[in-house]
Enzyme design. Structure first.
Site, PDB file in Angstrom:
ATOM      1  N   GLU A 139      13.710 -13.789  17.971  1.00  0.00           N
ATOM      2  CA  GLU A 139      12.847 -12.817  18.623  1.00  0.00           C
ATOM      3  C   GLU A 139      13.511 -12.329  19.909  1.00  0.00           C
ATOM      4  OE1 GLU A 139       8.955 -14.420  19.264  1.00  0.00           O
ATOM      5  OE2 GLU A 139       8.638 -14.892  17.134  1.00  0.00           O
ATOM      6  N   PRO A 140      13.003 -11.252  20.509  1.00  0.00           N
ATOM      7  CA  PRO A 140      13.618 -10.749  21.746  1.00  0.00           C
ATOM      8  C   PRO A 140      13.741 -11.805  22.844  1.00  0.00           C
ATOM      9  CG  PRO A 140      12.107  -9.109  20.874  1.00  0.00           C
ATOM     10  CD  PRO A 140      11.947 -10.330  20.010  1.00  0.00           C
ATOM     11  N   SER A 144      18.268 -18.965  20.731  1.00  0.00           N
ATOM     12  CA  SER A 144      18.600 -20.380  20.596  1.00  0.00           C
ATOM     13  C   SER A 144      17.373 -21.270  20.810  1.00  0.00           C
ATOM     14  CB  SER A 144      19.695 -20.760  21.604  1.00  0.00           C
ATOM     15  OG  SER A 144      20.887 -20.049  21.340  1.00  0.00           O
ATOM     16  N   ARG A 278      58.855  -6.811   9.986  1.00  0.00           N
ATOM     17  CA  ARG A 278      59.037  -6.089  11.252  1.00  0.00           C
ATOM     18  C   ARG A 278      60.421  -6.359  11.821  1.00  0.00           C
ATOM     19  NH1 ARG A 278      59.415  -2.978  15.152  1.00  0.00           N
ATOM     20  NH2 ARG A 278      57.896  -2.835  16.858  1.00  0.00           N
ATOM     21  N   GLN A 289      61.870 -17.781  17.500  1.00  0.00           N
ATOM     22  CA  GLN A 289      61.250 -19.095  17.601  1.00  0.00           C
ATOM     23  C   GLN A 289      59.824 -19.031  18.140  1.00  0.00           C
ATOM     24  OE1 GLN A 289      64.090 -21.485  19.832  1.00  0.00           O
ATOM     25  NE2 GLN A 289      64.827 -22.421  17.935  1.00  0.00           N
ATOM     26  N   GLU A 374      23.484 -18.386  13.848  1.00  0.00           N
ATOM     27  CA  GLU A 374      23.157 -19.701  13.262  1.00  0.00           C
ATOM     28  C   GLU A 374      23.546 -20.849  14.186  1.00  0.00           C
ATOM     29  OE1 GLU A 374      23.671 -20.458   9.088  1.00  0.00           O
ATOM     30  OE2 GLU A 374      23.789 -18.322   8.643  1.00  0.00           O
TER      31      GLU A 374
END
Length: 393
Positions: A139-140, A144, A278, A289, A374
């Site tokens: 929700e706004p 968390s 490249r 390296q 999530e």
């Protein structure tokens, strides 16, 4: 393009998992995932869901049920299969991964706690791709902090009346049904939340706003205004919605780590192809390296993420033990690592790395949200610490 499959030999998997990975990789390579049309995002996602369902991949998002009546491929949801699917789809395109993942997350509450009638109504079309699911929790003022939900449902005879808003809802405006978590006891904190399944088009349920984000996918704010629904649409028990939401996230959070792993593997493949071609100062970029050292770090980061991810999935599937801490570790480590890997590979491309709609630039945008949704990285740290402290007594 380079693709390491040696991880399939790890003891976390059985032959069915190895076949799944190989078969899905063939399907993805033949599908036109790179050429998707973003001018009508909802239409593209609906088409993707239909194709994933027709090919049978969405059957891993739901259980089979007795005699296969629910449409799933397996008796129960298998975390390792979910992770293999999301890693592979993510390696090809984030929107394909998203379309698959939301069918599982969106229907997860019904799988875990739905009545037989609810499961028979919603899960088979979810598995076939004929119905699109959504998971409506945030929700706004409650991301968390899930216990801070204010969207509320009040009992009125045989019905509930819903009022409030949900936001950052994936598949918002696209889904055919939504598993919505709302407050049913205003004084009980996290113990006063219940879940309902609500179909699109229900009077009093509207899409308030669609949200545009850096990695395009359907996202919206939902509004409920005196939305009346039958009490029979409650999922699970009254005031047990918080636990149901957490159980749902516990199953699918590990697969977020797998999606990030797929993004990282694609970045490595793009980086290797570029570095070997490249030309710079009379040699290739791969001959330096510094470049080789970067690839050494990247390969190690990817294997670390893969080991954590599939250990967590194996813990749930095989050991049948609580996997909260291993899953949080996998989600945190894999998403953070993938962000670093993709950034490092983009740097190898120089100016070409920030050219719009190239694979590496797209990955750079795709990965960012995985460190938030999530359960943000900061929340995963708290979860891990809580579990460690609990184990220590």
């Amino acid at each position: 393009m380079y693709h390491d499959t040696s991880w399939l030999d790890w003891p976390f998997f059985d032959d069915a998992h190895r076949r799944l990975a190989r078969d899905l990789d063939v399907w993805c390579s033949q599908a036109d995932l790179e050429g998707m049309d973003f001018s009508d995002l909802n239409a593209t996602c609906r088409k993707l869901v239909g194709e994933l369902g027709e090919a049978g991949w969405l059957g891993y998002c739901v259980p089979a049920g007795e005699q296969g009546v629910l449409g799933g491929k397996l008796p129960d949801i298998d975390s390792r299969s979910l992770c293999i699917l999301r890693e592979t789809l993510g390696r090809y395109h984030a929107l394909a991964d998203f379309s698959f993942a939301m069918q599982g997350l969106g229907s997860g509450a019904l799988t875990l706690a739905g009545t037989d009638a609810q499961k028979r109504q919603y899960l088979p079309p979810t598995a076939s791709g004929k119905a699109i699911a959504a998971f409506a929790l945030s929700e706004p003022e409650a991301g968390s902090d899930v216990a801070a939900l204010s969207c509320a449902a009040v009992r009125d005879g045989d019905d509930y009346i819903l009022n409030g808003r949900k936001t950052w809802i994936s598949n918002g405006g696209l889904a055919d049904y939504y598993c919505v978590f709302v407050r049913t006891d205003p004084e009980a904190g996290s113990r006063g939340i219940s879940a309902f399944v609500i179909e699109a088009g229900t009077p009093g349920f509207d899409i308030e706003e669609t949200l545009d984000v850096m990695s395009p996918h359907p996202l919206a704010t939902l509004r409920f205004s005196d939305c009346r629904i039958p009490a029979s649409q409650m999922i699970g028990e009254l005031n047990q919605g918080f636990k149901l939401a957490m159980r749902t996230l516990d199953i699918f959070r590990c697969s977020v780590a797998a999606a990030a792993l797929g993004f990282a593997r694609r970045a490595l493949a793009e980086g290797l192809a570029h570095a070997r071609e490249r030309k710079m100062f009379g040699q290739t970029l791969a001959d330096f390296q510094l470049t080789q050292a970067a690839f050494g770090d990247i390969a190690t980061e990817i294997d670390q993420s893969a080991l954590l991810t599939y250990r967590a999935a194996w813990t749930r599937d095989v050991l049948r033990k609580p996997s909260t801490a291993p899953t949080a570790m996998a989600k945190m480590a894999s998403t953070e690592s993938a962000q670093w890997v993709i950034d490092r590979v983009l740097q190898m491309f120089g100016g070409q790395g920030v050219r719009s709609n190239t694979p590496v630039e797209r990955l750079y945008r795709d990965i960012r949200a995985l460190r938030i949704y999530e359960g943000a990285t900061e929340v995963q740290k708290l979860i891990i610490a809580r579990e460690v402290l609990k184990a220590a007594g």
